[in-house]
Design a protein around this motif. Structure first.
Motif, mmCIF file in Angstrom:
data_model
loop_
_atom_site.group_PDB
_atom_site.id
_atom_site.type_symbol
_atom_site.label_atom_id
_atom_site.label_comp_id
_atom_site.label_asym_id
_atom_site.label_seq_id
_atom_site.Cartn_x
_atom_site.Cartn_y
_atom_site.Cartn_z
ATOM 1 N N ALA A 193 26.038 -53.706 6.312
ATOM 2 C CA ALA A 193 25.282 -53.453 7.512
ATOM 3 C C ALA A 193 25.433 -52.127 7.972
ATOM 4 N N LEU A 194 26.219 -51.046 7.361
ATOM 5 C CA LEU A 194 26.469 -49.638 7.773
ATOM 6 C C LEU A 194 25.348 -48.904 7.261
ATOM 7 N N ARG A 195 25.133 -47.682 8.149
ATOM 8 C CA ARG A 195 24.335 -46.815 7.574
ATOM 9 C C ARG A 195 24.933 -45.904 6.756
ATOM 10 N N HIS A 196 24.522 -45.886 5.400
ATOM 11 C CA HIS A 196 25.482 -45.048 4.469
ATOM 12 C C HIS A 196 25.000 -43.775 4.091
ATOM 13 N N VAL A 197 25.808 -42.806 4.033
ATOM 14 C CA VAL A 197 25.632 -41.440 3.200
ATOM 15 C C VAL A 197 25.873 -41.577 1.836
ATOM 16 N N LEU A 198 25.094 -41.614 0.783
ATOM 17 C CA LEU A 198 25.337 -41.666 -0.549
ATOM 18 C C LEU A 198 25.426 -40.361 -1.139
ATOM 19 N N ILE A 199 26.543 -40.122 -1.809
ATOM 20 C CA ILE A 199 26.848 -38.843 -2.642
ATOM 21 C C ILE A 199 26.779 -39.090 -4.045
ATOM 22 N N ASP A 200 25.353 -38.293 -4.350
ATOM 23 C CA ASP A 200 24.941 -38.653 -5.669
ATOM 24 C C ASP A 200 24.993 -37.295 -6.480
ATOM 25 N N TYR A 201 26.102 -37.422 -7.107
ATOM 26 C CA TYR A 201 26.516 -36.132 -7.955
ATOM 27 C C TYR A 201 25.610 -35.663 -9.105
ATOM 28 N N GLY A 202 24.641 -36.586 -9.615
ATOM 29 C CA GLY A 202 24.002 -36.180 -10.526
ATOM 30 C C GLY A 202 24.410 -36.015 -11.854
ATOM 31 N N GLY A 203 23.752 -35.669 -13.090
ATOM 32 C CA GLY A 203 24.394 -35.582 -14.280
ATOM 33 C C GLY A 203 24.925 -36.854 -15.052
ATOM 34 N N GLY A 204 24.069 -38.118 -14.256
ATOM 35 C CA GLY A 204 24.286 -39.265 -15.117
ATOM 36 C C GLY A 204 25.799 -39.873 -14.520
ATOM 37 N N TRP A 205 26.285 -39.149 -13.547
ATOM 38 C CA TRP A 205 27.638 -39.763 -13.177
ATOM 39 C C TRP A 205 27.422 -40.953 -11.914
ATOM 40 N N LYS A 206 28.156 -41.967 -11.992
ATOM 41 C CA LYS A 206 28.164 -42.924 -11.097
ATOM 42 C C LYS A 206 29.540 -43.303 -10.624
ATOM 43 N N SER A 207 29.536 -43.186 -9.387
ATOM 44 C CA SER A 207 31.138 -43.570 -8.734
ATOM 45 C C SER A 207 31.575 -44.595 -8.791
ATOM 46 N N ALA A 208 32.877 -44.804 -9.063
ATOM 47 C CA ALA A 208 33.504 -46.203 -9.511
ATOM 48 C C ALA A 208 33.326 -47.220 -8.513
ATOM 49 N N TYR A 209 33.264 -46.903 -7.065
ATOM 50 C CA TYR A 209 32.968 -47.962 -6.299
ATOM 51 C C TYR A 209 31.485 -48.402 -6.339
ATOM 52 N N LEU A 210 30.439 -47.775 -6.835
ATOM 53 C CA LEU A 210 29.201 -48.221 -6.877
ATOM 54 C C LEU A 210 28.912 -48.979 -8.140
ATOM 55 N N GLN A 211 30.004 -48.829 -9.218
ATOM 56 C CA GLN A 211 29.933 -49.568 -10.409
ATOM 57 C C GLN A 211 30.534 -51.005 -10.023
ATOM 58 N N CYS A 262 37.793 -49.443 2.122
ATOM 59 C CA CYS A 262 36.607 -49.919 1.738
ATOM 60 C C CYS A 262 36.579 -51.156 0.935
ATOM 61 N N PRO A 263 35.710 -52.174 1.013
ATOM 62 C CA PRO A 263 35.837 -53.584 0.293
ATOM 63 C C PRO A 263 35.634 -53.517 -1.084
ATOM 64 N N PHE A 264 35.162 -52.304 -1.528
ATOM 65 C CA PHE A 264 34.844 -52.050 -2.871
ATOM 66 C C PHE A 264 35.899 -50.581 -3.204
ATOM 67 N N ARG A 265 37.017 -50.801 -3.573
ATOM 68 C CA ARG A 265 38.282 -49.914 -3.730
ATOM 69 C C ARG A 265 37.871 -48.636 -5.020
ATOM 70 N N GLY A 266 37.077 -49.250 -6.081
ATOM 71 C CA GLY A 266 36.749 -48.483 -6.987
ATOM 72 C C GLY A 266 37.929 -47.589 -7.570
ATOM 73 N N ARG A 267 38.858 -48.187 -7.788
ATOM 74 C CA ARG A 267 40.161 -47.525 -8.302
ATOM 75 C C ARG A 267 39.823 -46.928 -9.752
ATOM 76 N N PHE A 268 40.357 -45.646 -9.580
ATOM 77 C CA PHE A 268 40.041 -44.713 -10.926
ATOM 78 C C PHE A 268 41.269 -43.901 -11.297
ATOM 79 N N ASP A 269 41.397 -43.408 -12.531
ATOM 80 C CA ASP A 269 42.653 -42.654 -12.854
ATOM 81 C C ASP A 269 41.926 -41.212 -12.790
ATOM 82 N N LEU A 270 42.884 -40.139 -12.410
ATOM 83 C CA LEU A 270 42.350 -38.988 -12.578
ATOM 84 C C LEU A 270 43.573 -38.404 -13.754
ATOM 85 N N CYS A 271 42.504 -37.685 -14.751
ATOM 86 C CA CYS A 271 43.310 -37.086 -16.078
ATOM 87 C C CYS A 271 43.077 -35.746 -16.279
#
Length: 297
Positions: A193-211, A262-271
């Motif tokens: 229900a929120l008004r979202h700002v989506l950060i679209d990094y481009g280059g085929g990248w999709k943030s983990a919370y979106l996945q 966020c209800p969608f944590r999208g946990r990811f590892d930095l490497c």
């Protein structure tokens, strides 16, 4: 023009590799610091040698043929072996003058690169550091030798890559402190229900919370889409907009904003990621140790 394959040298193979990776005779010439005619001449020799056009022009790029791909598989092994033979067994940072290139994105440039550069400068004041965009395919920057090391959420498990994880991250929601949902736990229904700002990094990248949310059968419809978190605090301040960003990044760039889970944590590892080509290099081992020591925690 014909040539016995046994007469080929490593410069010709390196030219073939660069045209393949960069998709351009001109870009390969710039990387080799030679005239484009020299690259064209070398590719012409290789075409005669192997009886194949090797590249065909499509959409402004030099697209490799199947035969070219087969040749490159063997050529890369030979070039990597040559690199390995040339690498010194010892490395003295205090007297080093090399340039090292780190591929990463906005998150790493804000949170990690300042610490990494300070540590590198302290140990090796004569060295130069170059930082380039990784976008969504940073491993290609490694394969094309544009970068020495890749830092970010880019773990690779396939053969030819090495990966060291240094910490885990998750996403959180940023909003103005006066927002109606500030400080409140967000349900899935609240979130959409929120008004979202989506950060679209481009280059085929999709943030983990979106996945994660798409895997759960949802789709995010943003009010505003931007290419980077740069200026995000100014966009959110005084508005009813909400952005979903990595938690550590949100804490750094928006200390006057409110943060909610966020209800969608999208946990990811930095490497830290590197290739087999640089795995045994003393200089690269030192570089990776400095990066890991200053990214952990």
């Amino acid at each position: 023009m014909t040539l016995d394959p046994r007469m080929l040298d490593f410069t010709a193979l390196e030219t073939l590799r660069l045209v393949h990776d960069l998709g351009s005779f001109t870009a390969a010439a710039e990387r080799l610091d030679v005239n484009q005619s020299a690259v064209s001449y070398t590719i012409a020799k290789l075409r005669g040698c192997f009886g194949d056009p090797l590249f065909v022009r499509e959409g402004g790029r030099q697209v490799p043929t199947e035969r070219c791909e087969q040749l490159l598989a063997g050529a890369r092994q030979m070039l990597d072996l040559l690199d390995s033979m040339a690498q010194a067994d010892r490395f003295a940072p205090a007297s080093a003058t090399q340039t090292v290139t780190i591929a990463c994105n906005y998150y790493e440039r804000i949170l990690l690169i300042p610490r990494i550069v300070a540590a590198l400068r302290a140990e090796a004041p004569g060295m130069s550091v170059r930082v380039i965009n990784a976008l969504g395919d940073g491993h290609h920057r490694l394969l094309s030798r544009e970068a020495d090391v890749l830092v970010g959420p880019f773990g690779r498990s396939e053969s030819g890559f090495h990966t060291r994880r240094f910490h885990a991250e998750e996403y959180a929601c940023l909003m103005d402190p006066a927002h109606l949902m500030a400080g409140r736990p967000l349900t899935v229904e609240d979130y959409f229900a929120l008004r979202h700002v989506l950060i679209d990094y481009g280059g085929g990248w999709k943030s983990a919370y979106l996945q994660e949310l798409e895997a759960a059968g949802h789709r995010l419809t943003p009010t505003l889409t931007v290419p980077s978190p740069a200026g995000l605090a100014e966009l959110l301040s005084g508005s009813n907009l909400v952005a979903t960003v990595p938690r550590r990044l949100g804490a750094r760039i928006a200390d006057r904003l409110a943060m909610s889970d966020c209800p969608f944590r999208g946990r990811f590892d930095l490497c830290v990621v590197w290739t087999a080509r640089t795995n045994a290099s003393a200089m690269h081992r030192w570089l990776r140790e400095v990066i890991l020591a200053n990214c952990t925690g």
